[in-house]
Design an enzyme around this catalytic site. Structure first.
Site: not given
Ligand code: SF4
Length: 288
Positions: A74, A96, A130, A228
């Site tokens: 995040h 990420c 995030e 989630s």
């Molecule tokens: S949903 Fe997309 S932005 Fe979020 S961790 Fe997974 S790959 Fe990365």
């Protein structure tokens, strides 16, 4: 009963990377701190706890000195990096890459829109890790909107730079964009409105795939963590298509009164749902 696991469900690459980073380090260390739940799935967190992963919150993080700490997918606000520097904490940054790019965009977008007295608006869940990381790029000046009523926070006479949390649904994002345009119009404003579609395709591509999958099953067992965001979004999509959709976080939440003897059962999940958990649940259903 015939049980099928959706092959498109399960961890996205951002979560896979973070978990792999933790597992690799735990091969050579007895324990490792991770700032916040590494993934919004208690069963997976429990598994990693047993390998030595210790989840800490931001207060505990501030008390640490001279240790490595993992940052999950995040991402984190700049403040976290400052504390690490001050306290000699070695950050293992498993943010990420999609989130890091978005953080960068928000930072640049904020610098840009500020020059014309504009505002950064983020469509996301207040308090979500995030979103905290994104708002941190603007010194917490960004407005966070999660529902239509929140749009009242926006000054429609001023320019707007609009972003989305990566895991929000496309329909909600498009609805917010059109509502902002309406309100600008009603306010007689011709201020600039920059729309940045920053929804992660790892999530948005799953919506049509899950619609297709749900259509072809008698009953859907959606496996996901209660915290989630994309789990809630993807579950709602399955439920819309197949009213016999049930959400479970663990095998003991299954209720066998949901099933009929000759049902075709579909198992699917979120980007934070481990494949081993879907396998386990499929096995239990097959055996009953
Ligand atoms: S949903 Fe997309 S932005 Fe979020 S961790 Fe997974 S790959 Fe990365």
């Amino acid at each position: 009963m015939n049980v099928t696991i959706d092959l498109n469900s399960g961890f996205c690459f951002g979560v896979v990377n973070a978990i792999q980073a933790a597992e690799n380090i735990l091969k050579t260390r007895d324990s490792l701190y991770c700032l916040g739940d590494i993934v919004h799935n208690n069963m997976e967190v429990d598994r990693l706890n047993k390998l030595g992963l210790v989840i800490i919150d931001h207060d505990q993080f501030s008390e640490l000195r001279n240790v490595p700490v993992l940052i999950r997918a995040h991402g984190e606000p700049p403040e976290t990096y400052k504390i690490a520097l001050k306290n000699n904490i070695e950050l293992i940054d498993a943010s990420c890459p999609v989130v890091l790019r978005l953080q960068n965009n928000v930072r640049q977008g904020y610098d840009y829109i500020r020059k014309s007295n504009g505002q950064v608006v983020i469509y996301g869940k207040p308090g979500h890790a995030e979103v905290v990381g994104l708002a941190g790029q603007t010194g917490n000046d960004a407005l966070i909107v999660s529902q239509e009523e929140d749009l009242e926070k926006i000054d429609f006479s001023r320019p707007i730079n609009f972003y989305s949390q990566t895991t929000k649904g496309m329909e909600g994002f498009e609805h917010m964009v059109s509502e902002i345009k309406n309100r600008q119009y009603k306010a007689g404003s011709d201020a600039e409105f920059v729309v940045n579609d920053t929804i992660c395709r790892q999530v948005s591509h799953r919506a049509p795939q899950l619609r297709e999958f749900s259509k072809n099953q008698d009953i859907i067992i959606f496996v996901g963590g209660k915290k989630s965001s994309n789990g809630k979004y993807l579950y709602d999509i399955c439920k819309e298509i197949n009213p016999r959709t049930y959400f479970v976080s663990a095998p003991d939440e299954l209720d066998f009164s949901w099933f009929k003897g000759d049902d075709h059962v579909g198992i699917c999940g979120a980007t934070s749902t481990p494949r081993w958990l879907m396998d386990q649940i499929a096995e239990i259903i097959r055996e009953n």
